[in-house]
Design an enzyme around this catalytic site. Structure first.
Site, PDB file in Angstrom:
ATOM      1  N   ARG A   7       0.944  -1.178   0.064  1.00  0.00           N
ATOM      2  CA  ARG A   7       0.056   0.031  -0.178  1.00  0.00           C
ATOM      3  C   ARG A   7       0.934   1.152  -0.021  1.00  0.00           C
ATOM      4  NH1 ARG A   7      -1.585   1.843   5.934  1.00  0.00           N
ATOM      5  NH2 ARG A   7       0.083   0.841   7.186  1.00  0.00           N
ATOM      6  N   SER A  34      -4.681   5.791   5.113  1.00  0.00           N
ATOM      7  CA  SER A  34      -4.338   4.262   5.205  1.00  0.00           C
ATOM      8  C   SER A  34      -4.083   3.758   3.822  1.00  0.00           C
ATOM      9  CB  SER A  34      -5.551   3.773   5.727  1.00  0.00           C
ATOM     10  OG  SER A  34      -5.742   4.051   7.235  1.00  0.00           O
ATOM     11  N   GLU A  55     -18.713   3.846  -0.374  1.00  0.00           N
ATOM     12  CA  GLU A  55     -18.038   3.254  -1.260  1.00  0.00           C
ATOM     13  C   GLU A  55     -18.633   2.885  -2.601  1.00  0.00           C
ATOM     14  OE1 GLU A  55     -16.326   2.470   2.859  1.00  0.00           O
ATOM     15  OE2 GLU A  55     -18.247   2.337   1.698  1.00  0.00           O
ATOM     16  N   PHE A  80     -14.185  -3.263   1.513  1.00  0.00           N
ATOM     17  CA  PHE A  80     -15.162  -2.458   1.163  1.00  0.00           C
ATOM     18  C   PHE A  80     -15.253  -2.570  -0.256  1.00  0.00           C
ATOM     19  CE2 PHE A  80     -13.719  -0.376   5.314  1.00  0.00           C
ATOM     20  CZ  PHE A  80     -14.507  -0.994   6.135  1.00  0.00           C
ATOM     21  N   HIS A 106      -5.270  -3.275   2.427  1.00  0.00           N
ATOM     22  CA  HIS A 106      -5.704  -3.934   3.614  1.00  0.00           C
ATOM     23  C   HIS A 106      -6.083  -5.242   3.434  1.00  0.00           C
ATOM     24  CE1 HIS A 106      -4.727   0.016   5.170  1.00  0.00           C
ATOM     25  NE2 HIS A 106      -4.907  -0.274   6.425  1.00  0.00           N
ATOM     26  N   ASP A 114      -7.729  -6.271  13.388  1.00  0.00           N
ATOM     27  CA  ASP A 114      -8.924  -5.626  12.807  1.00  0.00           C
ATOM     28  C   ASP A 114      -9.941  -6.735  12.611  1.00  0.00           C
ATOM     29  OD1 ASP A 114      -8.061  -2.989  12.701  1.00  0.00           O
ATOM     30  OD2 ASP A 114      -7.790  -3.062  10.598  1.00  0.00           O
ATOM     31  N   ARG A 164      -1.534  -4.275   4.029  1.00  0.00           N
ATOM     32  CA  ARG A 164      -1.062  -3.345   5.036  1.00  0.00           C
ATOM     33  C   ARG A 164       0.384  -3.587   5.551  1.00  0.00           C
ATOM     34  NH1 ARG A 164      -4.138  -3.397  10.948  1.00  0.00           N
ATOM     35  NH2 ARG A 164      -3.297  -1.384  11.790  1.00  0.00           N
TER      36      ARG A 164
END
Length: 310
Positions: A7, A34, A55, A80, A106, A114, A164
């Site tokens: 990322r 992020s 989104e 998402f 991610h 998470d 991530r």
């Protein structure tokens, strides 16, 4: 060799791209720090739009901009992008074959603490099942940069899977021969073919060292493009191997393993072992704890090869 999350490499590459290409517009769903699209915003704030926590709407706006001739990079977390915005990606972007690059960060269980709700282990399956979609999963910083520029040069929808967690470099930028739809042979062997993608390329590479110590000579392929998959390369190396092993930080249903098995079953049946999540959700934990529990380490790849060759 360095260590960087894909990322982060995406953010740096995107910043370079927007500075060079005035047709590129960047959309983000309130996660720019992020997803690292904030890097592009610093360079060209007028071509970076925060669409808020919406989104599906972001993908619809991306489609509208692409229909006007823009090259759109739309980013959010993989869970998402592939999940919440699936309908808009399918109907508004892929059906009319618009020039939108969905760059989802991610992904996989290395998101860590998470937990299952944010660990997308189905996104490759969802995205590769949509007609007109190109699906890419780069393994390190150099391949991510090459993938960003290659995606921008390709007219049509692209889904790019990014992580991530910081990962070791596999390539230098100079030696990374990235081409969409063409796998990269990292090294050749004769006993087994290991085909890996994303985070698992590094694990498979370390497993190859373990296997050579056991007298097993593996071929290792970085299959960074899941769709269109490199059928010719798979068949070339499977022809002389008794075992094909796939490695992915994704459910074994619908991802890389399924894509490779579809190629082999139709043209050259071979025994296969699929290293990945075995049709299960993840859970909360550190990335190190999770890859150990779910069998995604170099040791697990090595064990899978040895067992498969018995």
């Amino acid at each position: 060799m360095g260590k960087m999350a894909t990322r982060e490499a995406y953010g740096k590459a995107l910043a370079e791209l927007v500075a060079q290409n005035e047709s590129v517009v960047v959309l983000d769903a309130d996660l720019s720090k992020s997803t690292k699209t904030a890097d592009a915003k610093k360079v060209c704030p007028e071509r970076h739009k925060n669409m808020g926590i919406a989104e599906g709407n972001m993908m619809a706006v991306a489609a509208g901009l692409a229909a006007q001739g823009e090259t759109v990079f739309a980013s959010t977390f993989a869970i998402f992008a592939a999940g919440r915005a699936f309908e808009q990606i399918r109907n508004s972007i892929c059906y009319p074959k618009l020039n939108v690059k969905v760059c989802a960060t991610h992904a996989g269980i290395t998101v860590g603490e998470d937990g299952a709700s944010h660990q997308s282990v189905e996104d490759l399956a969802l995205m590769r099942a949509i007609p007109n979609m190109t699906v890419i999963s780069p393994c390190d910083a150099a391949s991510t940069k090459k993938a960003v520029f290659a995606a921008a040069a390709l007219h049509g929808p692209v889904y790019m899977r990014l992580g991530r967690l910081g990962v070791e470099d596999v390539y230098t930028e100079e030696e990374c021969n990235f081409e969409i739809g063409k796998g990269i042979v990292i090294h050749e062997g004769k006993d087994v073919v290991i085909i890996a993608t994303g985070y698992m390329v590094q694990q498979a590479k370390a497993a190859c060292e373990m296997l050579r110590e056991k007298g097993i000579e593996p071929t290792l392929i970085d299959m960074h493009t899941i769709k269109p998959i490199d059928k010719d390369l798979i068949l070339k190396y499977a022809e002389s191997a008794s075992l094909v092993v796939t490695c992915e930080e994704h459910n074994v249903l619908g991802g890389l393993g399924s894509a490779v098995s579809e190629v082999l079953s139709q043209a050259m049946p071979r025994k296969m072992v699929m290293v990945g999540l075995q049709d299960t959700f993840g859970e909360s934990g550190t990335p190190a704890e999770l890859v150990e529990k779910y069998g995604l380490t170099a040791k697990h790849v090595c064990e899978a090869v040895v067992k498969g060759l018995e």
